[in-house]
Design an enzyme around this catalytic site. Structure first.
Site, PDB file in Angstrom:
ATOM      1  N   HIS A 120       0.865  -1.180   0.000  1.00 47.54           N
ATOM      2  CA  HIS A 120       0.000   0.000   0.000  1.00 47.54           C
ATOM      3  C   HIS A 120       0.899   1.226   0.000  1.00 47.54           C
ATOM      4  O   HIS A 120       1.638   1.457   0.974  1.00 47.54           O
ATOM      5  CB  HIS A 120      -0.892   0.042   1.249  1.00 47.54           C
ATOM      6  N   ASP A 157      -3.868   3.202  -2.155  1.00 49.06           N
ATOM      7  CA  ASP A 157      -4.570   3.315  -0.881  1.00 49.06           C
ATOM      8  C   ASP A 157      -5.291   4.654  -0.795  1.00 49.06           C
ATOM      9  O   ASP A 157      -5.755   5.171  -1.796  1.00 49.06           O
ATOM     10  CB  ASP A 157      -3.610   3.085   0.286  1.00 49.06           C
ATOM     11  N   HIS A 158      -5.381   5.235   0.360  1.00 48.30           N
ATOM     12  CA  HIS A 158      -6.202   6.444   0.527  1.00 48.30           C
ATOM     13  C   HIS A 158      -5.685   7.585  -0.343  1.00 48.30           C
ATOM     14  O   HIS A 158      -4.494   7.698  -0.611  1.00 48.30           O
ATOM     15  CB  HIS A 158      -6.191   6.892   1.993  1.00 48.30           C
TER      16      HIS A 158
END
Length: 410
Positions: A316, A359-360
């Site tokens: 990630h 990821d975010h």
């Protein structure tokens, strides 16, 4: 690395057609409609796999095949649930899916106190405020012992010097409104848990009491016991993993701190070394989440990547910025503590076919109006993926690795 994207199934507002256009090669998803503790059947797995493949992509990683709470705390039906888990592993393998991202975090999958914290450029990111989380723990949950624990809380060296989180939580209590309390409950329990863990949902009538009930399951479970339970689980499933070629990769604790009186066992270099040594099977590996690890001021993320690259099955790529007072926020994918450029060099050298997702990402340009899951915007993650694709193209040229952008002619 293989460019993947976390996608929440056929009901996700972000479609596979959209993802194909932005350079996504592999999909990271799960059978979100299967209740916790039930077997994932081959029929359901095949249906979703074929749907993904019809868009020219592949189902690269399962995130997550949930480890139910009874396995984590060692409940009376633990062995039964481990057998269910093994059957799901066999069915996934039979459909050609061999990488499983999971976590061993009790109750909370991840925690933030603000889902739309404004950045200087007008976009927003996820944010963790220690005082607000302490307020939630003491004044909303009313957890026994919470006040005493926060009175003893200390930040790692270099951040939060002189800060008294308990005093700040008490000050918040003087101005807190029912609306603000409701927002904290929504943020910590519902909006960050309901779409990933299965423990909570938008329809829960009494989420606070349900949360307390989950916490009660872990009474008497300390770090040593949770470690023992993780080892028990991994030793039980490793023969199945060897039989089926399944790679298990645990996600680090997010954030990498002990909270709510719960033990956390995948938050530091020492923790990671422990579980890799405890079950020294190559199928027992790590999801290297640079964002989770960089939220801990004590973690040297680059050195950890060098040390654990050979046991990393999934990456990630995101980064966190820690403020001087100890609070942290998601950072730009070109900034923060994680040094994604150097991490890309490390993992491309180790295994250029390793699946990676950004990821975010930021919430930007109207993402906040489109009903996306918290932390999983479209435009913000697309922007991040563009940044990371540029990094990977540069790193691959340095390393002499051929780089090809999916969907384009050479």
């Amino acid at each position: 690395m293989e460019r993947t994207w976390r996608w929440f199934g056929k009901n996700d507002k972000i479609t596979l057609g959209m993802l194909r256009q932005i350079g996504v090669e592999g999909i990271v998803t799960a059978l979100h409609d299967v209740p916790l503790g039930e077997v994932w059947t081959r029929e359901k797995i095949r249906d979703l796999r074929e749907y993904i493949e019809s868009y020219g992509m592949r189902w690269s990683v399962v995130e997550s095949l949930p480890v139910v709470e009874t396995i984590k705390y060692g409940g009376p039906d633990r062995d039964e649930q481990i057998e269910v888990y093994k059957e799901s592993l066999r069915n996934l393998s039979a459909e050609g899916i061999h990488t499983i991202c999971y976590n061993f975090m009790p109750v909370l999958d991840w925690a933030r106190t603000d889902l739309l914290h404004e950045n200087p450029n007008g976009s927003s990111n996820l944010y963790f405020n220690y005082a607000e989380f302490a307020y939630f723990d003491i004044y909303i949950l009313k957890r026994a012992g919470a006040r005493e624990e926060w009175a003893k809380f200390e930040f790692p060296a270099g951040v939060g010097e002189g800060r008294n989180v308990l005093s700040e939580a008490d000050e918040l209590a003087k101005t807190m409104t029912p609306e603000k309390e409701h927002q904290l409950v929504e943020t910590i329990i519902i909006k960050t848990q309901g779409f990933v863990s299965g423990n909570f949902s938008e329809n829960d009538e009494a989420p606070i009491q349900k949360f307390r009930d989950f916490l009660d399951l872990y009474k008497g479970i300390d770090k040593a016991q949770l470690r023992a339970n993780m080892k028990y689980f991994l030793e039980a499933i490793m023969p199945t993993c060897e039989e089926c070629g399944m790679n298990m990769c645990v996600h680090p604790d997010d954030p990498p701190i002990e909270i709510l009186g719960l033990p956390r066992i995948v938050r530091t270099e020492e923790d990671i070394q422990w579980f890799l040594d405890a079950v020294p099977n190559p199928h027992n590996g790590l999801t290297f989440c640079a964002g989770s690890l960089s939220a801990g001021a004590y973690n040297n993320v680059v050195e950890m990547a060098k040390k654990f690259a050979s046991r990393t099955h999934f990456v990630h790529l995101r980064s966190c910025h820690i403020f001087p007072n100890g609070d942290f926020t998601e950072a730009s994918h070109l900034g923060g503590r994680a040094d994604i450029i150097e991490l890309s060099r490390i993992f491309e050298k180790e295994n250029p076919s390793l699946p990676m997702r950004v990821d975010h990402g930021m919430t930007m340009l109207g993402d906040e109006t489109r009903g996306y899951n918290a932390g999983y915007s479209f435009l913000g993650r697309m922007f991040a993926l563009g940044q990371v694709q540029g990094i990977l193209a540069t790193v691959d040229r340095e390393l002499g690795i051929a780089y090809k952008q999916p969907g384009f002619f050479d």
